[in-house]
Design a protein around this motif. Structure first.
Motif, PDB file in Angstrom:
ATOM      1  N   GLN A   1       0.771  -1.260   0.058  1.00  0.00           N
ATOM      2  CA  GLN A   1       0.128   0.057   0.106  1.00  0.00           C
ATOM      3  C   GLN A   1       0.983   1.233   0.035  1.00  0.00           C
ATOM      4  OE1 GLN A   1      -0.894  -2.683   2.092  1.00  0.00           O
ATOM      5  NE2 GLN A   1      -2.763  -3.004   0.328  1.00  0.00           N
ATOM      6  N   THR A   2       1.913   1.570   0.718  1.00  0.00           N
ATOM      7  CA  THR A   2       2.643   2.473   1.064  1.00  0.00           C
ATOM      8  C   THR A   2       4.248   2.451   0.198  1.00  0.00           C
ATOM      9  OG1 THR A   2       3.862   1.662   3.094  1.00  0.00           O
ATOM     10  CG2 THR A   2       1.745   3.025   3.315  1.00  0.00           C
ATOM     11  N   TYR A   3       4.465   1.173  -0.043  1.00  0.00           N
ATOM     12  CA  TYR A   3       5.649   1.071  -0.747  1.00  0.00           C
ATOM     13  C   TYR A   3       6.900   1.292   0.197  1.00  0.00           C
ATOM     14  CZ  TYR A   3       2.903   0.606  -4.802  1.00  0.00           C
ATOM     15  OH  TYR A   3       1.876   0.548  -5.909  1.00  0.00           O
ATOM     16  N   ASP A   4       6.627   1.222   1.579  1.00  0.00           N
ATOM     17  CA  ASP A   4       7.616   1.578   2.536  1.00  0.00           C
ATOM     18  C   ASP A   4       8.180   0.297   2.460  1.00  0.00           C
ATOM     19  OD1 ASP A   4       7.123   4.072   3.105  1.00  0.00           O
ATOM     20  OD2 ASP A   4       5.831   3.396   4.682  1.00  0.00           O
ATOM     21  N   GLN A   5       9.685   0.027   2.720  1.00  0.00           N
ATOM     22  CA  GLN A   5      10.433  -1.080   2.906  1.00  0.00           C
ATOM     23  C   GLN A   5      11.071  -1.224   4.346  1.00  0.00           C
ATOM     24  OE1 GLN A   5      13.505  -1.464  -0.043  1.00  0.00           O
ATOM     25  NE2 GLN A   5      12.037  -1.519  -1.615  1.00  0.00           N
ATOM     26  N   VAL A   6      11.074  -2.352   4.880  1.00  0.00           N
ATOM     27  CA  VAL A   6      11.365  -2.564   6.195  1.00  0.00           C
ATOM     28  C   VAL A   6      12.590  -3.768   6.169  1.00  0.00           C
ATOM     29  CG1 VAL A   6      10.621  -3.861   8.414  1.00  0.00           C
ATOM     30  CG2 VAL A   6       8.873  -2.153   7.207  1.00  0.00           C
ATOM     31  N   GLN A   7      13.847  -3.390   6.933  1.00  0.00           N
ATOM     32  CA  GLN A   7      14.766  -4.430   6.991  1.00  0.00           C
ATOM     33  C   GLN A   7      14.801  -5.089   8.321  1.00  0.00           C
ATOM     34  OE1 GLN A   7      18.516  -2.556   5.872  1.00  0.00           O
ATOM     35  NE2 GLN A   7      17.701  -2.239   3.698  1.00  0.00           N
ATOM     36  N   LEU A   8      14.873  -6.531   8.216  1.00  0.00           N
ATOM     37  CA  LEU A   8      14.689  -7.236   9.565  1.00  0.00           C
ATOM     38  C   LEU A   8      15.807  -8.255   9.410  1.00  0.00           C
ATOM     39  CD1 LEU A   8      10.793  -7.942   9.795  1.00  0.00           C
ATOM     40  CD2 LEU A   8      11.916  -6.325  10.813  1.00  0.00           C
ATOM     41  N   THR A   9      16.203  -8.556  10.885  1.00  0.00           N
ATOM     42  CA  THR A   9      17.154  -9.472  11.012  1.00  0.00           C
ATOM     43  C   THR A   9      16.589 -10.935  11.032  1.00  0.00           C
ATOM     44  OG1 THR A   9      17.060  -9.379  13.156  1.00  0.00           O
ATOM     45  CG2 THR A   9      18.857  -7.873  12.000  1.00  0.00           C
ATOM     46  N   ALA A  10      17.372 -11.994  11.044  1.00  0.00           N
ATOM     47  CA  ALA A  10      16.946 -13.494  11.108  1.00  0.00           C
ATOM     48  C   ALA A  10      16.525 -13.588  12.628  1.00  0.00           C
ATOM     49  CB  ALA A  10      18.170 -14.486  10.794  1.00  0.00           C
ATOM     50  N   GLU A  11      16.937 -12.975  13.602  1.00  0.00           N
ATOM     51  CA  GLU A  11      16.776 -12.939  14.732  1.00  0.00           C
ATOM     52  C   GLU A  11      15.060 -12.330  15.214  1.00  0.00           C
ATOM     53  OE1 GLU A  11      19.223 -10.496  17.181  1.00  0.00           O
ATOM     54  OE2 GLU A  11      20.824 -12.173  17.319  1.00  0.00           O
ATOM     55  N   ALA A  12      14.865 -11.340  14.169  1.00  0.00           N
ATOM     56  CA  ALA A  12      13.578 -10.622  14.499  1.00  0.00           C
ATOM     57  C   ALA A  12      12.296 -11.525  13.787  1.00  0.00           C
ATOM     58  CB  ALA A  12      13.541  -9.199  13.842  1.00  0.00           C
ATOM     59  N   ILE A  13      12.878 -12.044  12.884  1.00  0.00           N
ATOM     60  CA  ILE A  13      11.990 -13.154  11.962  1.00  0.00           C
ATOM     61  C   ILE A  13      11.683 -14.363  12.640  1.00  0.00           C
ATOM     62  CG2 ILE A  13      11.676 -14.073   9.754  1.00  0.00           C
ATOM     63  CD1 ILE A  13      13.347 -11.977   8.454  1.00  0.00           C
ATOM     64  N   GLY A  14      12.756 -14.992  13.330  1.00  0.00           N
ATOM     65  CA  GLY A  14      12.402 -16.172  14.273  1.00  0.00           C
ATOM     66  C   GLY A  14      12.290 -17.297  13.298  1.00  0.00           C
ATOM     67  N   ASP A  15      11.505 -18.331  13.581  1.00  0.00           N
ATOM     68  CA  ASP A  15      11.363 -19.511  12.974  1.00  0.00           C
ATOM     69  C   ASP A  15      10.846 -19.200  11.535  1.00  0.00           C
ATOM     70  OD1 ASP A  15      12.346 -20.897  14.949  1.00  0.00           O
ATOM     71  OD2 ASP A  15      10.446 -21.383  15.749  1.00  0.00           O
ATOM     72  N   SER A  16      10.477 -18.190  11.040  1.00  0.00           N
ATOM     73  CA  SER A  16       9.678 -17.994   9.772  1.00  0.00           C
ATOM     74  C   SER A  16      10.695 -17.865   8.677  1.00  0.00           C
ATOM     75  CB  SER A  16       8.797 -16.755   9.884  1.00  0.00           C
ATOM     76  OG  SER A  16       7.589 -16.939  10.521  1.00  0.00           O
ATOM     77  N   VAL A  17      11.997 -17.536   9.165  1.00  0.00           N
ATOM     78  CA  VAL A  17      13.030 -17.390   8.207  1.00  0.00           C
ATOM     79  C   VAL A  17      13.238 -18.659   7.365  1.00  0.00           C
ATOM     80  CG1 VAL A  17      14.938 -18.236   9.804  1.00  0.00           C
ATOM     81  CG2 VAL A  17      15.503 -16.410   8.070  1.00  0.00           C
ATOM     82  N   ARG A  18      12.695 -19.807   7.499  1.00  0.00           N
ATOM     83  CA  ARG A  18      12.741 -20.979   6.861  1.00  0.00           C
ATOM     84  C   ARG A  18      12.015 -20.882   5.778  1.00  0.00           C
ATOM     85  NH1 ARG A  18      11.489 -24.828  11.744  1.00  0.00           N
ATOM     86  NH2 ARG A  18       9.632 -23.933  11.413  1.00  0.00           N
ATOM     87  N   TYR A  19      10.954 -20.041   5.824  1.00  0.00           N
ATOM     88  CA  TYR A  19       9.999 -20.063   4.563  1.00  0.00           C
ATOM     89  C   TYR A  19      10.161 -18.489   3.579  1.00  0.00           C
ATOM     90  CZ  TYR A  19       7.539 -23.752   6.811  1.00  0.00           C
ATOM     91  OH  TYR A  19       7.315 -25.160   7.351  1.00  0.00           O
ATOM     92  N   LEU A  20      11.272 -18.097   4.065  1.00  0.00           N
ATOM     93  CA  LEU A  20      11.397 -16.869   3.196  1.00  0.00           C
ATOM     94  C   LEU A  20      11.904 -17.234   1.678  1.00  0.00           C
ATOM     95  CD1 LEU A  20      13.344 -14.613   5.534  1.00  0.00           C
ATOM     96  CD2 LEU A  20      10.983 -14.378   4.937  1.00  0.00           C
ATOM     97  N   VAL A  21      10.907 -16.820   0.788  1.00  0.00           N
ATOM     98  CA  VAL A  21      11.055 -17.267  -0.705  1.00  0.00           C
ATOM     99  C   VAL A  21      10.701 -15.784  -1.186  1.00  0.00           C
ATOM    100  CG1 VAL A  21      10.114 -18.338  -2.642  1.00  0.00           C
ATOM    101  CG2 VAL A  21      10.439 -19.526  -0.613  1.00  0.00           C
ATOM    102  N   PRO A  22      11.263 -15.170  -2.202  1.00  0.00           N
ATOM    103  CA  PRO A  22      11.077 -13.960  -2.709  1.00  0.00           C
ATOM    104  C   PRO A  22       9.701 -13.799  -3.401  1.00  0.00           C
ATOM    105  CG  PRO A  22      13.349 -14.536  -3.247  1.00  0.00           C
ATOM    106  CD  PRO A  22      12.811 -15.689  -2.562  1.00  0.00           C
TER     107      PRO A  22
END
Length: 187
Positions: A87-108
């Motif tokens: 909606q806003t086209y804002d980008q957020v950068q997160l570390t693997a710690e902040a993402i937690g277990d969901s990092v396993r599912y990161l697919v572009p």
């Protein structure tokens, strides 16, 4: 503020230490003539640690409501992962710690739900079902067992999921992200 007896699974609570905790498990205990208690298992939204906490029935706790924002995972930049709000086209950068277990599912180009508290991301939730390509899996032996057996399969992003013997390299499968479980082969 809510009474401890109104605590439910998946609620977000703000404890005395000021940290946010998600209720993973909750059990109301009524031991005979004594007063009721609420036994909970809580997961920290800050560092993913888990603790058990017992509330008395007369305790009051602050329930927090998070804002859900759908964001698309774009790419990995070093140790950070970049998400974009459509909606806003804002980008957020997160570390693997902040993402937690969901990092396993990161697919572009996959849309994730990011929970926000006071404008900052506190939790990343993958889609409930995802389709992923099998990068490698072991060959199964025909007739090796009469019972249902599973073999490990490594997805294109490194996630390992047990799959039935008929799944081969290059197949696309549907995975339930809540349980890291194989559901079906996609045609």
């Amino acid at each position: 503020m809510i009474d401890a007896t109104h605590i439910r699974k998946n609620m977000i609570l703000k404890m005395e230490d000021g940290q946010l905790w998600r209720v993973v498990e909750m059990q109301l205990i009524t031991p005979g003539r004594w007063k009721a208690m609420v036994q909970t298992k809580l997961r920290s939204l800050k560092d993913n640690s888990v603790k058990d906490h017992r509330f008395r029935s007369v305790d009051r706790v602050e329930q927090i409501h998070l804002d859900d924002t759908e964001m698309e995972f774009l790419y990995q930049n070093g140790d950070e992962y970049v998400f974009m709000n459509h909606q806003t086209y804002d980008q957020v950068q997160l570390t693997a710690e902040a993402i937690g277990d969901s990092v396993r599912y990161l697919v572009p180009n996959v849309i994730f739900t990011i929970e926000m508290y006071e404008g900052r991301p506190v939790n990343v939730i993958p889609p409930t079902f995802m389709e992923m390509k099998v990068a490698s899996t072991e060959l199964s032996m025909r007739g090796a067992t009469a019972a249902a057996s599973y073999k490990p399969a490594t997805m294109e992003n490194g996630l390992v999921v047990p799959v039935p013997p008929f799944v081969n390299d290059g197949d696309v499968i549907r995975i339930d992200t809540r349980e890291d479980k194989y559901l079906e082969r996609v045609k």
